[in-house]
Structures are given as C-alpha cells and as structure tokens.
Design a protein around this motif. Structure first.
Motif, PDB file in Angstrom:
ATOM      1  N   VAL A   1      -4.102   9.828  -3.092  1.00 55.81           N
ATOM      2  CA  VAL A   1      -4.559   8.667  -3.857  1.00 55.81           C
ATOM      3  C   VAL A   1      -3.831   7.401  -3.412  1.00 55.81           C
ATOM      4  CG1 VAL A   1      -4.730   7.659  -6.172  1.00 55.81           C
ATOM      5  CG2 VAL A   1      -5.175  10.106  -5.822  1.00 55.81           C
ATOM      6  N   PHE A   2      -2.560   7.522  -3.024  1.00 57.53           N
ATOM      7  CA  PHE A   2      -1.754   6.327  -2.764  1.00 57.53           C
ATOM      8  C   PHE A   2      -2.176   5.557  -1.515  1.00 57.53           C
ATOM      9  CE2 PHE A   2       0.777   8.603  -5.808  1.00 57.53           C
ATOM     10  CZ  PHE A   2       1.203   7.583  -6.638  1.00 57.53           C
ATOM     11  N   PRO A   3      -2.569   6.206  -0.413  1.00 56.12           N
ATOM     12  CA  PRO A   3      -3.122   5.409   0.691  1.00 56.12           C
ATOM     13  C   PRO A   3      -4.381   4.642   0.288  1.00 56.12           C
ATOM     14  CG  PRO A   3      -2.527   7.586   1.470  1.00 56.12           C
ATOM     15  CD  PRO A   3      -2.388   7.612  -0.028  1.00 56.12           C
ATOM     16  N   ILE A   4      -5.198   5.236  -0.593  1.00 56.74           N
ATOM     17  CA  ILE A   4      -6.417   4.555  -1.042  1.00 56.74           C
ATOM     18  C   ILE A   4      -6.069   3.334  -1.880  1.00 56.74           C
ATOM     19  CG2 ILE A   4      -8.482   4.798  -2.479  1.00 56.74           C
ATOM     20  CD1 ILE A   4      -8.551   7.749  -1.648  1.00 56.74           C
ATOM     21  N   ILE A   5      -5.168   3.510  -2.830  1.00 54.41           N
ATOM     22  CA  ILE A   5      -4.753   2.375  -3.657  1.00 54.41           C
ATOM     23  C   ILE A   5      -4.015   1.346  -2.822  1.00 54.41           C
ATOM     24  CG2 ILE A   5      -3.401   1.678  -5.659  1.00 54.41           C
ATOM     25  CD1 ILE A   5      -5.932   3.223  -6.330  1.00 54.41           C
ATOM     26  N   GLY A   6      -3.217   1.822  -1.854  1.00 55.74           N
ATOM     27  CA  GLY A   6      -2.539   0.884  -0.958  1.00 55.74           C
ATOM     28  C   GLY A   6      -3.527   0.045  -0.162  1.00 55.74           C
ATOM     29  N   ALA A   7      -4.595   0.683   0.329  1.00 55.11           N
ATOM     30  CA  ALA A   7      -5.642  -0.061   1.047  1.00 55.11           C
ATOM     31  C   ALA A   7      -6.317  -1.070   0.133  1.00 55.11           C
ATOM     32  CB  ALA A   7      -6.670   0.918   1.621  1.00 55.11           C
ATOM     33  N   HIS A   8      -6.519  -0.677  -1.123  1.00 51.89           N
ATOM     34  CA  HIS A   8      -7.139  -1.583  -2.089  1.00 51.89           C
ATOM     35  C   HIS A   8      -6.261  -2.815  -2.321  1.00 51.89           C
ATOM     36  CE1 HIS A   8      -9.314  -3.021  -5.560  1.00 51.89           C
ATOM     37  NE2 HIS A   8      -8.223  -2.922  -6.295  1.00 51.89           N
ATOM     38  N   VAL A   9      -4.982  -2.596  -2.549  1.00 48.75           N
ATOM     39  CA  VAL A   9      -4.071  -3.718  -2.764  1.00 48.75           C
ATOM     40  C   VAL A   9      -3.961  -4.568  -1.503  1.00 48.75           C
ATOM     41  CG1 VAL A   9      -1.688  -4.356  -3.345  1.00 48.75           C
ATOM     42  CG2 VAL A   9      -2.798  -2.468  -4.540  1.00 48.75           C
ATOM     43  N   PHE A  10      -3.978  -3.921  -0.344  1.00 50.15           N
ATOM     44  CA  PHE A  10      -3.956  -4.670   0.912  1.00 50.15           C
ATOM     45  C   PHE A  10      -5.180  -5.572   1.020  1.00 50.15           C
ATOM     46  CE2 PHE A  10      -4.448  -5.171   5.529  1.00 50.15           C
ATOM     47  CZ  PHE A  10      -3.155  -5.554   5.877  1.00 50.15           C
TER      48      PHE A  10
END
Length: 397
Positions: A250-259
């Motif tokens: 989940v964290f790479p996905i949320i990280g991409a979203h915040v990016f």
C-alpha cells in the motif's frame, strides 16, 4: 524553506493515516461494513477543526495554531497505537479524531504560504511551501514500508508504525517554531506597502463567500478534496482486500499519490499565475476524473500507483488554483476564516463520501467507488465554466 520542511515531515504522518486508517478501524473493531467510518471520523474532525483554527490564525498568527495542531497529531497517534495494542475502540475513536484535527490545522499551512507573496506571485509562492511534501512522499514509504514487511494482517502489527508517527509529528512541531516572523505579519507588511490608510476591518464570512470568483473556487475545492481524500483513504482496503496484495504494498501506492499531489507544484504554481485560476480549476478536475474512472480496469500495484499519482496531480492543480483565488479575494485578517470554512465543507463532504464509498465498496465492489467518484468530480466542470464571464484574467485583480 522551514514551512516546506514542516510539510515534508507532517506528510509522512498523513501517508500512514491514508494507507491504514480503514484497515486499522476494521482490525480493531471487527466491523467490515463500516470500513469507511475510520476515514470519516478523521475527515469530520479535520473539517470541524478548520473553521475555529482559521479564525484563531487570523487573530493570533499562524505559528501558534500550527504548534497546537502538531501536538494534537502526536497525541492522536499515541492513542491509536494504544488501540491497536489493546483492541480498544474507546482509544481508537479519539485517536482518529485528534489526528484528523491535526490534519485540518496543518492544511492551513497554505494560508501562511499565501501570506508571504503579493497577488501576482501568490500561486507560485504557495507552491514553494507545498513542494516540501514531495520529500514526505519519499519519507513515508522509507519509514513505514519496512515496518510492515513480512507482518501478518493483525491489529498489533500497526502499533509500532503509529508510535513512529507520533514521534514524527513532534519533529514537525519543533520545526515550525523556527518560522519567524509569523507569516501573518509578513502579509500585513506587504499589504501596507504604498497604502497609508489603516486596513479595513475583516468582513463577515457571508460577505466573503459572495465576492466574485469565490464560489466557483470553493465548488472546485469541495469536489476535488472530497473525492481525493475518500479515494485515497479507501485505496489501502481495495489493494489488500479486493486485489489481494500484501499490506506493505500500500505504501508505494500512497507514496506515488503524495508525489503526484506535490511533485510538479513548482511548475503548476507558475502556470496558474500565467493562465488564470478558472482554467486551472477545470483542468485539475478533468485529470482527476480520468484517474478515478480508470480504477475500473486496473488491479496491479504499479497500475494503481499510476492512477493514484494522476489523482494527486489533478488535485494539486485544482487545489493550488482554488487556494490562490480565495487568497486573492481576502485580506490577511480574513484569509484563515475563508480557507477554514472551505476546508470544513471539503472535509465533511469527504467524510460522507468515505463512509458511503466504504459501504458501497464492501457491498458492490470497486466499480461503485470508481464510477461514483468520477461522477462527483466531473459534475462541477460545466458549472464552473458557466460562471466564468469575460476573458481569462492572467493576474489576479
């Protein structure tokens, strides 16, 4: 730079909330049908805090209120950690409420950003501060990803991440103390340049809302913020429970979203100052609509991350444009009040969408979430276009 660093640190805490708030609620309470209630509590608390926080900022300055916000965030993370360890719903609910209140206050950092620049460079100035969250997009997965690797999907696996988030919130609290002078004072000095007359008293909220351009900006902000936060907070549940990926993915996905939310903010701020606020509002909403409808056809971690990146990028465009428009139409003693009211509406709308979307997701599936989010974010586009009269204004009046 200090405000940008504060945003970077605080965004790591918000990433944890976005990634696991639904999962935390389900694992602690055992109630799957109300999986959207966790994010709804978070967003409702954020919205209810925004208006009084904005008024206090207008009265006492930006830094003291931001300090209280980060302290609330740390306390909320500690209570949530306690809830995951003991299975206590009584600790979980106020924990989510405190973290939500902290988010509502920290979002008003953009009022401080708008304070520090004249109207012709305001969108660019806001983007400078928001750019700090790009580093938060890297910090979040770096810190929290390893904490979830190899862990079973159980409540006590969430205890340490929430404790770490409590410490990170305290770092943001310390950083914001170095912001001197208070940005509200900078805005007063900018406003006083070439104007020997004393500033007019702040107008009531009902008058601020009726000023030209305010309502279209609020409408775009309402739709974009509500859809962005509801989809973001429910994505973790979709990835783990519907697509059967591991929890740490989940964290790479949320990280991409915040990016996506902040990576291009420096370029976007400059473009908004050049092309005008209303065209930027419309473009942002279109990008969001394309990203949400595509959730119907993707299931891999990589593809979901790309769509969440697009969702964040579209929100970024509409968010900066709406903030700049609202800042254009207010004085330093009115800005926090109007932005706080705007955040209240957006957060309550997002809370309702998270609650409804969580129920629809559990009962119907991902299609209900994707189609509903797309319809909501696309509806204001034509309404905003109809309210625009005359040629595009390249710089605010």
């Amino acid at each position: 730079m200090i405000l940008a660093a504060t945003m970077a640190v605080n965004s790591a805490v918000l990433q944890l909330t976005a990634a696991v708030s639904s999962l935390t609620f389900v694992l602690v309470t055992g109630v799957r049908g109300l999986l959207g209630l966790g994010p709804a509590i978070f967003l409702t608390s954020s919205g209810l805090t925004a208006v009084p926080a904005g008024r206090l900022m207008d009265r006492f300055g930006r830094v003291p209120v931001l300090t209280v916000g980060f302290a609330l965030g740390s306390c909320g993370c500690l209570l949530t950690a306690l809830a995951t360890r003991t299975g206590s719903t009584a600790a979980l609910l106020p924990g989510f409420a405190f973290v939500g209140a902290s988010s509502g206050i920290s979002l008003l950092t953009r009022a401080a950003a708008g304070d520090m620049y004249p109207p012709a460079r305001r969108a660019r100035g806001i983007s400078y501060v928001l750019f700090g969250s790009v580093f938060g997009a890297i910090l979040g997965p770096t810190v929290f990803g390893p904490l979830f690797a190899g862990k079973k999907l159980e409540a006590d696996a969430l205890t340490v991440p929430w404790l770490v988030a409590a410490g990170i919130a305290l770092v943001a609290l310390v950083l914001v103390q170095f912001v001197r002078p208070d940005p509200k004072r900078i805005a007063e000095l900018i406003g006083a340049q070439g104007d020997p007359d004393p500033p007019a008293p702040p107008a009531p909220l009902r008058e601020l809302v009726r000023r030209p351009g305010v309502r279209p900006a609020m409408l775009a902000a309402l739709a974009s913020f509500g859809v962005m936060v509801s989809v973001m907070n429910l994505t973790g549940y979709v990835v783990v429970e519907h697509h059967h990926h591991s929890q740490h993915s989940v964290f790479p996905i949320i990280g991409a979203h915040v990016f996506g939310m902040y990576a291009l903010v420096l370029v976007i701020g400059t473009l908004i100052d050049r092309v005008g606020r209303t065209p930027a509002l419309e473009v942002g909403l279109v990008v969001m609509a394309l990203s949400t409808i595509a959730l119907l056809w993707v299931s891999s971690v990589f593809a979901t991350a790309i769509l969440l990146l697009g969702l964040g990028l579209g929100w970024n465009i509409s968010f900066v444009a709406a903030t700049a428009r609202l800042a254009d139409r207010t004085s330093p003693t009115e800005r926090g009040k109007l932005l706080g009211f705007n955040d209240l509406l957006g957060a309550l709308f997002g809370a309702g969408l998270a609650l409804l979307g969580g129920y629809a997701l559990d009962a119907i599936g991902v299609g209900a979430l994707a189609i509903g989010a797309t319809a909501i974010v696309a509806t204001p586009i034509l309404l905003i276009a109809r309210t625009q009269a005359g040629p595009v204004v390249r710089e605010p009046a």
